[in-house]
Each structure stands twice: as structure tokens, then as C-alpha cells.
Design a protein around this motif. Structure first.
Motif, PDB file in Angstrom:
ATOM      1  N   ALA A  14      -2.593  -1.349  -9.922  1.00  0.00           N
ATOM      2  CA  ALA A  14      -2.959  -1.225  -8.502  1.00  0.00           C
ATOM      3  C   ALA A  14      -2.105  -2.151  -7.645  1.00  0.00           C
ATOM      4  CB  ALA A  14      -4.443  -1.520  -8.317  1.00  0.00           C
ATOM      5  N   ASN A  15      -0.878  -1.728  -7.356  1.00  0.00           N
ATOM      6  CA  ASN A  15       0.021  -2.529  -6.528  1.00  0.00           C
ATOM      7  C   ASN A  15       0.677  -1.699  -5.432  1.00  0.00           C
ATOM      8  OD1 ASN A  15       1.713  -0.986  -8.085  1.00  0.00           O
ATOM      9  ND2 ASN A  15       3.009  -2.669  -8.779  1.00  0.00           N
ATOM     10  N   VAL A  16       0.038  -0.579  -5.055  1.00  0.00           N
ATOM     11  CA  VAL A  16       0.603   0.316  -4.050  1.00  0.00           C
ATOM     12  C   VAL A  16      -0.146   0.141  -2.725  1.00  0.00           C
ATOM     13  CG1 VAL A  16       1.074   2.718  -3.432  1.00  0.00           C
ATOM     14  CG2 VAL A  16       1.226   1.996  -5.834  1.00  0.00           C
ATOM     15  N   PRO A  17       0.525  -0.286  -1.645  1.00  0.00           N
ATOM     16  CA  PRO A  17      -0.116  -0.295  -0.325  1.00  0.00           C
ATOM     17  C   PRO A  17      -0.516   1.119   0.085  1.00  0.00           C
ATOM     18  CG  PRO A  17       1.874  -1.646  -0.318  1.00  0.00           C
ATOM     19  CD  PRO A  17       1.879  -0.882  -1.611  1.00  0.00           C
ATOM     20  N   THR A  18      -1.396   1.226   1.057  1.00  0.00           N
ATOM     21  CA  THR A  18      -2.027   2.518   1.348  1.00  0.00           C
ATOM     22  C   THR A  18      -1.455   3.218   2.584  1.00  0.00           C
ATOM     23  OG1 THR A  18      -3.745   1.403   2.650  1.00  0.00           O
ATOM     24  CG2 THR A  18      -4.191   1.758   0.301  1.00  0.00           C
ATOM     25  N   ASN A  19      -0.269   2.812   3.011  1.00  0.00           N
ATOM     26  CA  ASN A  19       0.299   3.362   4.252  1.00  0.00           C
ATOM     27  C   ASN A  19       0.313   4.883   4.267  1.00  0.00           C
ATOM     28  OD1 ASN A  19       1.236   0.656   3.651  1.00  0.00           O
ATOM     29  ND2 ASN A  19       2.496   0.792   5.474  1.00  0.00           N
ATOM     30  N   MET A  20       0.819   5.506   3.192  1.00  0.00           N
ATOM     31  CA  MET A  20       0.939   6.956   3.200  1.00  0.00           C
ATOM     32  C   MET A  20      -0.424   7.631   3.253  1.00  0.00           C
ATOM     33  SD  MET A  20       2.390   9.691   0.436  1.00  0.00           S
ATOM     34  CE  MET A  20       4.127   9.306   0.520  1.00  0.00           C
ATOM     35  N   TYR A 113      13.064  -4.132   0.259  1.00  0.00           N
ATOM     36  CA  TYR A 113      11.643  -4.361   0.522  1.00  0.00           C
ATOM     37  C   TYR A 113      10.858  -3.063   0.686  1.00  0.00           C
ATOM     38  CZ  TYR A 113      13.168  -9.144   1.169  1.00  0.00           C
ATOM     39  OH  TYR A 113      13.713 -10.388   0.964  1.00  0.00           O
ATOM     40  N   GLN A 114      11.358  -1.975   0.129  1.00  0.00           N
ATOM     41  CA  GLN A 114      10.702  -0.684   0.289  1.00  0.00           C
ATOM     42  C   GLN A 114       9.279  -0.672  -0.251  1.00  0.00           C
ATOM     43  OE1 GLN A 114      12.257   2.453  -2.573  1.00  0.00           O
ATOM     44  NE2 GLN A 114      13.873   0.920  -2.856  1.00  0.00           N
ATOM     45  N   ARG A 115       9.011  -1.451  -1.290  1.00  0.00           N
ATOM     46  CA  ARG A 115       7.675  -1.451  -1.891  1.00  0.00           C
ATOM     47  C   ARG A 115       6.616  -1.967  -0.924  1.00  0.00           C
ATOM     48  NH1 ARG A 115       7.438  -5.044  -6.487  1.00  0.00           N
ATOM     49  NH2 ARG A 115       5.310  -4.273  -6.676  1.00  0.00           N
ATOM     50  N   ASN A 116       7.020  -2.718   0.097  1.00  0.00           N
ATOM     51  CA  ASN A 116       6.043  -3.225   1.071  1.00  0.00           C
ATOM     52  C   ASN A 116       5.297  -2.108   1.795  1.00  0.00           C
ATOM     53  OD1 ASN A 116       7.355  -5.584   0.340  1.00  0.00           O
ATOM     54  ND2 ASN A 116       7.509  -6.375   2.419  1.00  0.00           N
ATOM     55  N   LEU A 117       5.922  -0.925   1.878  1.00  0.00           N
ATOM     56  CA  LEU A 117       5.326   0.191   2.621  1.00  0.00           C
ATOM     57  C   LEU A 117       4.576   1.161   1.719  1.00  0.00           C
ATOM     58  CD1 LEU A 117       8.252   0.969   5.095  1.00  0.00           C
ATOM     59  CD2 LEU A 117       6.230  -0.443   5.495  1.00  0.00           C
ATOM     60  N   GLY A 118       4.542   0.908   0.421  1.00  0.00           N
ATOM     61  CA  GLY A 118       3.784   1.767  -0.481  1.00  0.00           C
ATOM     62  C   GLY A 118       4.376   3.141  -0.700  1.00  0.00           C
ATOM     63  N   PRO A 119       5.707   3.284  -0.835  1.00  0.00           N
ATOM     64  CA  PRO A 119       6.273   4.620  -1.048  1.00  0.00           C
ATOM     65  C   PRO A 119       5.936   5.150  -2.434  1.00  0.00           C
ATOM     66  CG  PRO A 119       7.971   2.984  -1.393  1.00  0.00           C
ATOM     67  CD  PRO A 119       6.750   2.243  -0.906  1.00  0.00           C
ATOM     68  N   LEU A 120       5.845   6.457  -2.557  1.00  0.00           N
ATOM     69  CA  LEU A 120       5.565   7.076  -3.850  1.00  0.00           C
ATOM     70  C   LEU A 120       6.835   7.637  -4.484  1.00  0.00           C
ATOM     71  CD1 LEU A 120       2.143   8.791  -3.131  1.00  0.00           C
ATOM     72  CD2 LEU A 120       2.648   6.490  -3.958  1.00  0.00           C
ATOM     73  N   MET A 121       7.964   7.421  -3.831  1.00  0.00           N
ATOM     74  CA  MET A 121       9.269   7.683  -4.417  1.00  0.00           C
ATOM     75  C   MET A 121      10.077   6.399  -4.296  1.00  0.00           C
ATOM     76  SD  MET A 121      10.313  11.545  -3.219  1.00  0.00           S
ATOM     77  CE  MET A 121      11.170  11.932  -4.759  1.00  0.00           C
ATOM     78  N   ALA A 122      10.894   6.115  -5.312  1.00  0.00           N
ATOM     79  CA  ALA A 122      11.750   4.930  -5.284  1.00  0.00           C
ATOM     80  C   ALA A 122      13.121   5.333  -4.764  1.00  0.00           C
ATOM     81  CB  ALA A 122      11.870   4.335  -6.679  1.00  0.00           C
ATOM     82  N   LEU A 123      13.659   4.541  -3.846  1.00  0.00           N
ATOM     83  CA  LEU A 123      14.954   4.838  -3.240  1.00  0.00           C
ATOM     84  C   LEU A 123      16.021   3.894  -3.779  1.00  0.00           C
ATOM     85  CD1 LEU A 123      13.995   5.341   0.525  1.00  0.00           C
ATOM     86  CD2 LEU A 123      14.321   7.090  -1.229  1.00  0.00           C
ATOM     87  N   ARG A 232       9.238 -11.018   2.388  1.00  0.00           N
ATOM     88  CA  ARG A 232       9.189 -11.590   1.036  1.00  0.00           C
ATOM     89  C   ARG A 232       7.767 -11.982   0.663  1.00  0.00           C
ATOM     90  NH1 ARG A 232      14.362 -13.626   2.556  1.00  0.00           N
ATOM     91  NH2 ARG A 232      13.466 -15.494   3.509  1.00  0.00           N
ATOM     92  N   ALA A 233       7.050 -12.553   1.628  1.00  0.00           N
ATOM     93  CA  ALA A 233       5.656 -12.934   1.367  1.00  0.00           C
ATOM     94  C   ALA A 233       4.802 -11.703   1.095  1.00  0.00           C
ATOM     95  CB  ALA A 233       5.098 -13.723   2.547  1.00  0.00           C
ATOM     96  N   GLN A 234       5.031 -10.623   1.853  1.00  0.00           N
ATOM     97  CA  GLN A 234       4.303  -9.372   1.611  1.00  0.00           C
ATOM     98  C   GLN A 234       4.581  -8.839   0.214  1.00  0.00           C
ATOM     99  OE1 GLN A 234       5.359  -6.615   4.730  1.00  0.00           O
ATOM    100  NE2 GLN A 234       3.478  -7.003   5.847  1.00  0.00           N
ATOM    101  N   LEU A 235       5.845  -8.856  -0.170  1.00  0.00           N
ATOM    102  CA  LEU A 235       6.228  -8.330  -1.475  1.00  0.00           C
ATOM    103  C   LEU A 235       5.556  -9.111  -2.593  1.00  0.00           C
ATOM    104  CD1 LEU A 235       8.051  -6.179  -2.800  1.00  0.00           C
ATOM    105  CD2 LEU A 235       9.860  -7.909  -2.893  1.00  0.00           C
ATOM    106  N   ALA A 236       5.395 -10.409  -2.391  1.00  0.00           N
ATOM    107  CA  ALA A 236       4.775 -11.249  -3.413  1.00  0.00           C
ATOM    108  C   ALA A 236       3.304 -10.916  -3.629  1.00  0.00           C
ATOM    109  CB  ALA A 236       4.916 -12.724  -3.038  1.00  0.00           C
TER     110      ALA A 236
END
Length: 347
Positions: A14-20, A113-123, A232-236
Motif C-alpha cells: 500500500a504505497n500508491v497515492p489516491t490522486n487518480m 518524482y512521478q510516484r508522488n502522484l500515484g500513477p498506475l503506469m511507470a514512465l 523528496r519529503a513526499q516521496l519518502a
């Protein structure tokens, strides 16, 4: 680190933000669709998804999407979502990119820092040094049935962000997609304004290299560095916790003042205490560890407010006695609340 969860099923971390999913719920509401069934049995609520601190698993995210898509009365749902994005949807990351030196630096920041936005595809950026380069998207095979939606949402979001950064004239050279052309393929060409190829070996947005050298009038090195520090703090915060741990956190965090007990949390999750204890153990934690960690995090936040005395902070964490709070805090951190407050204020 939850080795069993990560090693056994990385999609259950459970490390995915819920933006989408927030965007999907908003679209459902705008279309008058009941979204209750989207979350049933997943230990999630709409209110929790709207909490920026909530983290869910990839498995939960794609399950919500699978349930949602058949209920929405429009086609090209991903294009509808991504095409409505604006700079505000990208938060701190959008600010860090907008204040970068040029478009190329902004792209690299976005990828870092793409993971900060909770994407479901990796770029990833594919650059072989020629006149073009490509932003390539990949996703776990478990989500292959959702590829049209995921690609639509991802690449249309990238397009909108690109136009926010580079101006309305920004357009890719072409779009390559690894699935057959859908019935609404003409909407892709209308939105992206470029050649769209289906049944390709990859999912990619191909760009002309000259875009990468485009300087930004909004370049501000101080603001960019400040935003990057916050990114960086968000990513952590995207730590490796399991679904059950995250579900317990979601229930505990807004109710720390009431000092919830394990029996209450288990009941809210429709689990027996024994099952909850076992599932947390499988994720290499326990109810008391999760509870204490959240109380520690919140205490550290409250201690930065000099207007709050120690007793009041203890009350916010469910302690009726200030001495009991002091003992617990020293057990958690090795310091008293007063010592920690002095250090926080000095910093």
C-alpha cells in the motif's frame, strides 16, 4: 520493511497515492453514477480516498477501476479524465517542474518524482541521441485488461502538463499504443493533434528533441529547490506497508483522540481480532506498532506548535494524563516531549 508482502505480492504493498481514484470518483459524481459499489469490500471509503495521506495498493486501485468503468455512461474515460487536468492537479511536483530551467529539466524532475502522484503506469525517458526521444509507459501484466484506460489517462495527463509548461502549441510527434484501435480512436487524434499508431510493441509518446531545450520564463531556482525538497519529503512517505496495515492506519489516523482499540478496528474492518492480528503479523507489524507510530508522527507535528502545552498534545493523542503521555513518548522516541520540542524549535 514488510518482506513477506513485498516478496510475495508487490501489488499488495500500500504505497500508491489516491490522486487518480479521486478523479475517477469525481467523474462518476459529475455523471450521476452511484460509486458505492466501486469500493465495497476493499476497506476503503470515498472520504479516505480524498485524504492526501491515504495510501492504497496497486491491486486495490485497479480493482476499483475495473468496477468503475462498466458503470460510466461514456467512452474514452481515460481521455476525459486526463484531458481535464491542469497545473493545480500536479501539486508540488507541478510547481517544481514549472520553475525548472527548461522543458528538459522539467521532464526529468517529473520522472524522478512521478510516484508522488500515484500513477498506475511507470514512465521512463528513452533517448538514443537522435532527433526524437520518447516517454515510454509500462504497467504490470495484471493490469493488461485496463491498458486502454491507463494509457488514455496517462498520456493525456502528460499532454496537458506539457501544454501547461510549454504552451498550447506543445504537441507530440506521434503516439504509439500497444493495443488495437478502440471505437473512439478518432478522439485520440483530436486531443493529441498528432499521428496515433495502435498495435505497437510499446506505449510511448514520441517528442521532437527541440522541445527539451525550451527555456521557461517561470524559471526560479529558489522556488524550484524548495518545491523539490518538499517532493523528496513526499516521496519518502511512500513506505512499503501492506494493505491491512494501511487499512488500520486509515481508521486510526482521524480517531487518535478517541484511543481506538484493536477490537473496534477489527469490527470496522469486518474481521475478527484474531484474523486482524494474523494479517498484521504477516505484514511484519502489529496493531500496537501501527498505533504508536501514528501517535508519534502526530505528536511530532503538534510539538512544533508552541501554543499547545504538553497536556493538550497528550489529549489529542488519547491520553487523559500528561504523565502517561510523557512516559509513552519517551518510550517511542527516547526523549521527553519537552526535549523534542526544544530540538524542533531550534531546527
Amino acid at each position: 520493511m514488510h518482506r513477506k508482502t513485498i516478496g510475495g505480492d508487490r501489488l499488495a504493498v500500500a504505497n500508491v497515492p489516491t490522486n487518480m481514484l479521486c478523479g475517477l470518483l469525481l467523474l462518476g459524481s459529475e455523471l450521476g453514477v452511484s460509486t458505492d459499489g466501486w469500493l465495497a469490500g476493499l476497506h476503503l471509503s470515498a472520504e479516505q480516498l480524498n485524504d492526501p495521506l491515504t495510501r492504497i495498493s496497486y491491486r486495490q486501485a485497479i480493482e476499483v477501476i475495473r468496477r468503475a468503468l462498466p458503470t460510466l455512461p461514456i467512452d474514452a474515460v481515460g481521455l476525459a479524465m486526463g484531458g481535464n487536468q491542469n497545473g493545480g492537479n500536479f501539486g508540488l511536483l507541478g510547481l517544481a517542474m514549472k520553475t525548472a530551467r527548461n522543458f528538459g529539466d522539467a521532464v526529468r524532475i517529473g520522472l524522478d518524482y512521478q510516484r508522488n502522484l500515484g500513477p498506475l503506469m511507470a514512465l521512463a525517458l528513452e533517448d538514443h541521441g537522435g532527433p526524437t526521444l520518447a516517454i515510454v509507459a509500462t504497467t504490470p501484466e495484471q493490469a493488461n485488461d485496463l491498458l486502454p484506460f491507463l494509457c488514455e489517462e496517462m498520456f493525456s495527463s502528460v499532454l496537458m502538463l506539457g501544454r501547461e509548461l510549454a504552451g498550447s502549441a506543445f504537441s507530440p510527434l506521434r503516439l504509439e499504443l500497444g493495443y488495437p484501435a478502440p471505437a473512439h480512436a478518432d478522439k485520440y487524434r483530436e486531443l493529441f493533434g498528432c499521428e496515433v499508431r495502435f498495435d505497437q510493441p510499446r506505449h510511448a509518446m514520441v517528442l521532437e528533441r527541440h522541445w527539451m531545450q525550451l527555456p521557461f520564463a517561470s524559471y526560479n531556482p529558489v522556488t524550484s529547490q524548495q518545491a523539490l525538497s518538499l517532493c523528496r519529503a513526499q516521496l519518502a512517505t511512500l513506505s512499503m506497508r501492506g494493505e491491512t496495515t494501511a487499512a488500520v492506519e486509515r481508521l486510526l489516523r482521524p480517531n487518535l483522540r478517541d484511543n481506538p482499540q484493536m477490537s473496534e478496528v477489527a469490527l470496522a474492518l469486518h474481521l475478527s481480532e484474531r484474523t486482524l492480528r494474523r494479517q498484521l503479523s504477516e505484514e511484519e507489524t502489529s496493531f500496537s506498532e501501527v498505533h504508536d507510530r501514528l501517535r508519534t508522527e502526530y505528536a511530532l507535528e503538534l510539538l512544533q506548535n508552541p501554543a499547545l502545552d504538553i497536556a493538550a498534545i497528550g489529549g489529542q493523542l488519547g491520553f487523559n494524563d500528561a504523565r502517561e503521555f510523557r512516559r509513552a513518548f519517551k518510550r517511542w522516541t527516547g526523549q521527553t516531549p519537552s526535549e523534542t520540542r526544544r530540538h524542533l524549535i531550534q531546527c
